[in-house]
Design a protein around this motif. Sequence first.
Motif, short mmCIF file in Angstrom:
data_model
loop_
_atom_site.label_atom_id
_atom_site.label_comp_id
_atom_site.label_asym_id
_atom_site.label_seq_id
_atom_site.Cartn_x
_atom_site.Cartn_y
_atom_site.Cartn_z
N ASN A 251 48.46 -55.92 29.71
CA ASN A 251 48.90 -56.74 30.93
C ASN A 251 48.24 -56.59 32.31
N GLU A 253 48.72 -58.30 34.56
CA GLU A 253 50.11 -58.00 36.35
C GLU A 253 50.44 -57.02 36.58
N PRO A 254 50.42 -56.50 36.20
CA PRO A 254 50.84 -54.80 36.91
C PRO A 254 49.88 -54.03 37.93
N ALA A 376 57.48 -53.34 27.22
CA ALA A 376 56.90 -53.06 28.29
C ALA A 376 56.93 -54.53 29.22
N GLU A 380 56.91 -54.51 33.35
CA GLU A 380 56.21 -54.75 33.63
C GLU A 380 56.59 -56.26 34.64
N GLU A 381 57.36 -57.11 34.61
CA GLU A 381 57.89 -58.40 35.26
C GLU A 381 59.02 -57.66 36.12
N LYS A 384 56.89 -56.16 38.72
CA LYS A 384 56.10 -57.60 39.55
C LYS A 384 57.49 -58.32 40.74
N GLU A 396 49.79 -46.54 38.83
CA GLU A 396 50.29 -46.59 37.02
C GLU A 396 51.69 -45.95 37.57
N ARG A 483 52.86 -47.40 28.22
CA ARG A 483 53.30 -47.55 30.23
C ARG A 483 54.82 -47.20 29.89
#
Length: 499
Positions: A251, A253-254, A376, A380-381, A384, A396, A483
């Motif tokens: 992904n 985005e991160p 994940a 990740e969201e 964000k 990371e 992640r």
Amino acid sequence: MLNFFKKNAALIWAKKHVRKTGEFKKNSVRNQEALLLSLVKTAQKTLFGREHDFENIQSVKEFQDKVPVADYEDLKPYIERVKKGQANILWTETPEYFAKTSGTTSGSKYIPISKEGMPFQVAGAQSALFHYIAKKNNADFVNGKMIFLQGSPELEEVFGIKTGRLSGIVAHHIPAYLQKNRLPSWNTNIMEDWEAKVDKIIEETEHENMTLISGIPPWLIMYFEKLTEKHGKKIKQLFPNLQLLVTGGVNYEPYRDKMNELLGGKVDIIQTFPASEGFFAFQDDYMKEGLLLLTDHGIFYEFIPLEEYGKPNARRLTLKDVELHKDYALILTTNSGLWAYSIGDVVRFIDKEPYRILVSGRTKHFTSAFGEHVIAFEVEEAMKAALEKHPAQITEFHLAPQVNPKEGLPYHEWMIEFEKEPENLELFRNELDRQLRERNTYYDDLITGNILQVLHITGLKKNAFHEYAKSQGKLGGQNKIPRLANDRKIADLLEIYKL
């Protein structure tokens, strides 16, 4: 003049290609069912086909009744026979290639790629670029230099079957019209030492007119950081005509904030979803979220609701059954001889007209030491959203459960390598926890029920993940650090990099 014709030819090809894709977007459900029956018919005389009564399969339901979901271990006995040069085992002929990947339980995996399957690997990437050109109405990048990150294009032979990393295999199929613009050189591409390879790529590219760069985000960041350290300039200052990044594997985005800082200017992004087993999806509109699922590329898809995955009576849904915003384990049947194969990826549909997905995680990459089953996409969201409220820059991170802390309740430990910490780490920690609780009700119940305490953040030294990957022999290429995990195997190894 040559550049003018090349650019305009690309525009014409791109618009023609996009018009042709309209048919599969409108008829995905019907075409998928027809594709499955065609694959079954083709392979009915193979060893696998005979053992699973392909001759009497007339529907998707019959296929699902006769062919169980399989992982690599299940198919390995067949693949071992194929590796010895035997034909008519999983597919009618021996594969054209084996894509060699690293596995955790199986050692190296050998994923077959047939003569029928190989063209779709290349076509997926081409289609992504054509959709971008048509949408942007601009093909300027075709006249500049391009990097297509890849493993070594040198291939070995396994009983006459060419074998190597997928990206190295694909390098032999890059269209001729891109070859003259392509970097790095052959001698650089075959280098095995990843850090030395990146240094050599910098030498070959730092003074070129780079217009397209392709690779997974961690590699791009490593390459860009070395360039900026060497020249003291942002990437757009070094490469003012850089128009496009093509990414895949994880992904994006991160990594977006870190990437934007390194770039220092506007660059378009196309996200893709390739794997050794096939090229599944790409971002058909670089202005919108979601990847277009390629339903006419020799792959029949099934989807198991994530909460049912691994259970005896798990439902195997097809496109007509999926719901938006739910997580599904991705199951593949391909024209290279993979049958109801669990690839290990988790996807989430965000649109059905046409079918667009997000890659939301891995079936084996989750945290559920306390029954929460955090995936994940959720972490990740949450990250964000927390960064939007408490700005910081993150290189990371890795999440692992801490089941037996020295004191207090158990918790989730987030091991984070900050490029720049938030002004108030405690407020950031609480916000991150709150955002994860919003996205996972089971985790929220564990916090409110005083079974878990609020997450802990452990800061790591600069280059911690780089050094960890290097220590594990997983630096560069398509290697990715999970992640999150359901144990502390990675977390314990990261302990030495704590601040």
